[in-house]
Design a protein around this motif. Structure first.
Motif, mmCIF file in Angstrom:
data_model
loop_
_atom_site.group_PDB
_atom_site.id
_atom_site.type_symbol
_atom_site.label_atom_id
_atom_site.label_comp_id
_atom_site.label_asym_id
_atom_site.label_seq_id
_atom_site.Cartn_x
_atom_site.Cartn_y
_atom_site.Cartn_z
ATOM 1 N N ALA B 98 0.839 -1.204 0.000
ATOM 2 C CA ALA B 98 0.000 0.000 0.000
ATOM 3 C C ALA B 98 0.868 1.246 0.000
ATOM 4 N N SER B 99 1.979 1.213 0.742
ATOM 5 C CA SER B 99 2.813 2.413 0.776
ATOM 6 C C SER B 99 3.563 2.592 -0.543
ATOM 7 N N GLY B 178 -4.607 -9.060 -0.766
ATOM 8 C CA GLY B 178 -4.988 -8.074 -1.780
ATOM 9 C C GLY B 178 -6.061 -7.138 -1.263
ATOM 10 N N ASN B 179 -7.029 -7.719 -0.583
ATOM 11 C CA ASN B 179 -8.112 -6.924 -0.010
ATOM 12 C C ASN B 179 -7.559 -5.902 0.983
ATOM 13 N N THR B 180 -6.679 -6.368 1.886
ATOM 14 C CA THR B 180 -6.119 -5.465 2.893
ATOM 15 C C THR B 180 -5.271 -4.384 2.236
ATOM 16 N N THR B 181 -4.513 -4.755 1.204
ATOM 17 C CA THR B 181 -3.701 -3.761 0.504
ATOM 18 C C THR B 181 -4.582 -2.629 -0.031
ATOM 19 N N ILE B 182 -5.694 -2.994 -0.653
ATOM 20 C CA ILE B 182 -6.564 -1.976 -1.242
ATOM 21 C C ILE B 182 -7.215 -1.112 -0.161
ATOM 22 N N MET B 183 -7.607 -1.750 0.948
ATOM 23 C CA MET B 183 -8.193 -0.967 2.046
ATOM 24 C C MET B 183 -7.173 0.026 2.610
#
Lengths: 291, 307
Positions: B98-99, B178-183
């Motif tokens: 995410a970063s 993937g879900n957590t990355t997008i959140m």
């Protein structure tokens, strides 16, 4: 800890940036390969013959795709085609009911003022996280007493009350549905129900589409409740068939057919996902709430 | 609204009614009935031939549940271990990705990666379990690679406690990172960009920016991700159920709480299933209250206090 690769000391800015980008792309690509690898194996083994599959792993597809497909369809214990149809019916209707009524519920909170509004809104938010499994016992027994075991109704109708979908709709309305529109419709003499159906739902289309996909996928993948309710061979959904394949004497199976059965369960959803992915990913970021 | 909306109030009730009718019929009454069942002795004895009960026995089912012989603690422990094994790499890589994805200086093309990372999340968990079971089976592709490299015999992943748990954790990780990355990306994008600009002007390194700006500002959302993931983990069922063939493999070391509940439900052991449901409800309710607190606290821009 997430940043040791970032601390690249004192270098010229552009060189440092280049290193960071190379490291970034490398790590990301490794993860993309890891994420896709299981599906690659699936696709390849779907086309191979049992004996070949048992002999070892290969990246070269075989020629048994249609034969495996026929074997799966011909298996009267799995009834794959019938289960596929059941899953489609249940998931399709669930997506339809859930999105429509969630939008209607959110509309009620968004547009109207009534005494219990605040209480009901808070209440829905509070039940959002309660797992369905905790009431499964009462649910299954109640459905049995209503003679709804082996019926699709208990798998479809309860989705009218979907707190997470409701919450997403409410958030979307906050940003995209000004009350002036509803006011204007009233002045034009439109009834409340008609305003919702004909004026509001088109505005909500993006939100409805995203949630319809999520609800469909969730219902398609649902295993716990259907497995407790459906014991008639003709009523099974796909996850139940997967469970049956696993519980049976695994070693005796045609492996090509097992891979094919897994493929039939996941490829339709994967294709729809890949087509609509841009849309879906934007939706997750918007909602920030797991379905 | 400028106009008095009192005359429209009844429409509010009419439109919200279907939700609550469905909720009461399919959630609330079953929930109450589940609680009620927990107070009764009600099971099938002698292999399903004899129906015992229902007889009112007060809290006896709860005593049985908390009796060490029932090993409920073991199933909660298994659930927690399976969850944390997947969650630690998940939060680590999601934060890292995410970063990177939100780092304007890195200018990464992220579209395809996001699509691929999220893909496993839409795949049927039961089918993922089955796929990984076949992959790690004795003559599956993983073992064929393993034996051809090492020359050793195939490793029996599903005969050992930790390798079996490891496979389940890998699936959970793949399905959710993937879900957590997008959140988390959404959270980082919500941070005031001028903070990053001034940090850059002041010569902050990317790691300083991450630790000093990003992390503190997205802490409420991190907490939210943590607890919703914990609640999701508490409900873990599909993957271990398929992998372990209904939980029995390797002395039930990967049997989760919900799998244990399913076992009682399936054998019509209603009294104990009821008691277990109540316990599960209480744990989930406590966690949900924390989520509720965290999310409503987020709005007035108040910082959540550290413990």
């Amino acid at each position: 800890m997430a940043a040791p690769v970032d601390a690249v000391g004192e270098m010229s800015n552009s060189k440092q940036l280049l290193i960071r980008r190379v490291v970034g792309y490398t790590v990301l690509t490794i993860f993309a390969v890891i994420s896709l690898f299981p599906f690659l194996i699936l696709l390849i083994n779907m086309t191979r013959e049992t004996n070949d599959i048992q002999k070892g792993f290969s990246l070269i597809p075989g020629t048994y795709l249609f034969k495996n497909f026929k074997t799966v369809l011909g298996n009267h214990d799995w009834k794959m085609l019938n289960s596929l149809k059941n899953s489609l019916i249940i998931s399709g209707l669930t997506a339809l009911l859930s999105t429509y009524f969630s939008a209607l519920t959110a509309y009620s909170i968004h547009v109207y003022d009534f005494k219990l509004k605040k209480f009901l809104f808070t209440f829905i938010l509070m039940i959002m996280m309660v797992p369905t499994q905790v009431s499964a016992l009462g649910f299954v027994r109640q459905m049995a007493s209503w003679n709804l075991t082996n019926s699709f109704i208990p798998l479809i109708v309860p989705s009218i009350a979907a707190p997470a979908t409701f919450f997403f709709m409410k958030q979307y309305m906050d940003s995209a549905l000004p009350l002036e529109i509803v006011e204007a419709a009233r002045i034009d003499g439109s009834g409340e129900f008609r305003t919702f159906n004909e004026l509001v739902t088109p505005i909500l289309k993006p939100a409805i589409a995203v949630q319809a996909i999520f609800t469909f996928v969730q219902s398609w993948n649902n295993f716990f409740i259907p497995a407790l309710l459906l014991d008639d061979k003709n009523k099974r959904t796909l996850p139940i068939v997967i469970g049956i394949i696993r519980s049976a004497d695994y070693a005796s199976f045609d492996m090509g057919a097992v891979y094919m059965a897994i493929g039939i369960s996941i490829i339709p959803v994967a294709i729809v996902y890949l087509i609509l992915s841009k849309f879906i990913i934007r939706g997750i970021a918007l909602g920030a709430v797991k379905g | 609204m400028k106009h008095k909306s009192i005359s429209y109030a009844k429409w509010g009730y009419i439109f919200i009614a279907p939700f609550f009718v469905a909720f009461i019929l399919f959630n609330l009454i079953p929930l109450v009935s589940t609680f009620y069942n927990s107070l009764f002795e009600n099971y099938l004895a002698r292999g399903g031939l004899v129906q015992v009960g229902p007889n009112f026995i007060g809290l006896e089912n709860f005593k049985t549940m908390f009796n060490p012989e029932t090993e409920l603690g073991k199933y909660f422990g298994n659930t927690f271990v399976l969850w944390i094994l997947g969650f630690i790499p998940q939060i680590f890589f999601s934060l890292l990705f995410a970063s990177w994805f939100t780092d304007l200086r890195m200018k990464l093309k992220t579209g395809a990666y996001k699509v691929i990372f999220y893909l496993p999340n839409v795949i049927m968990a039961a089918a993922m379990g089955m796929l990984f079971y076949t992959m790690f089976a004795q003559n599956g592709p993983v073992n064929s690679i393993y034996t051809s490299i090492t020359g050793k015999d195939a490793y029996m992943f599903f005969d050992h406690k930790w390798s079996q748990r490891g496979v389940i954790a890998i699936i959970n990780f793949l399905m959710w990172y993937g879900n957590t990355t997008i959140m988390l990306m959404a959270a980082i994008n919500g941070v005031d960009p001028s903070l990053y600009e001034s940090a850059q002007i002041d010569g902050a390194t990317p790691s300083q920016t991450f630790w000093k700006i990003t992390l503190p500002l997205i802490r409420p959302i991190l907490l939210y991700v943590l607890i919703t993931s914990l609640i999701g983990g508490l409900q873990m069922y599909d993957v271990p159920q398929i992998i372990t063939k209904n939980g029995e493999q390797v002395q039930r070391t990967s049997m989760t709480v919900v799998m244990y509940l399913q076992k009682h439900l399936f054998s019509k052991n209603y009294g104990l299933a009821g008691a277990l449901s109540v316990i599960l409800f209480v744990v989930a309710a406590v966690l949900s209250l924390v989520v509720f607190y965290v999310t409503t606290e987020r709005e007035p821009k108040k910082k959540v206090k550290k413990g």
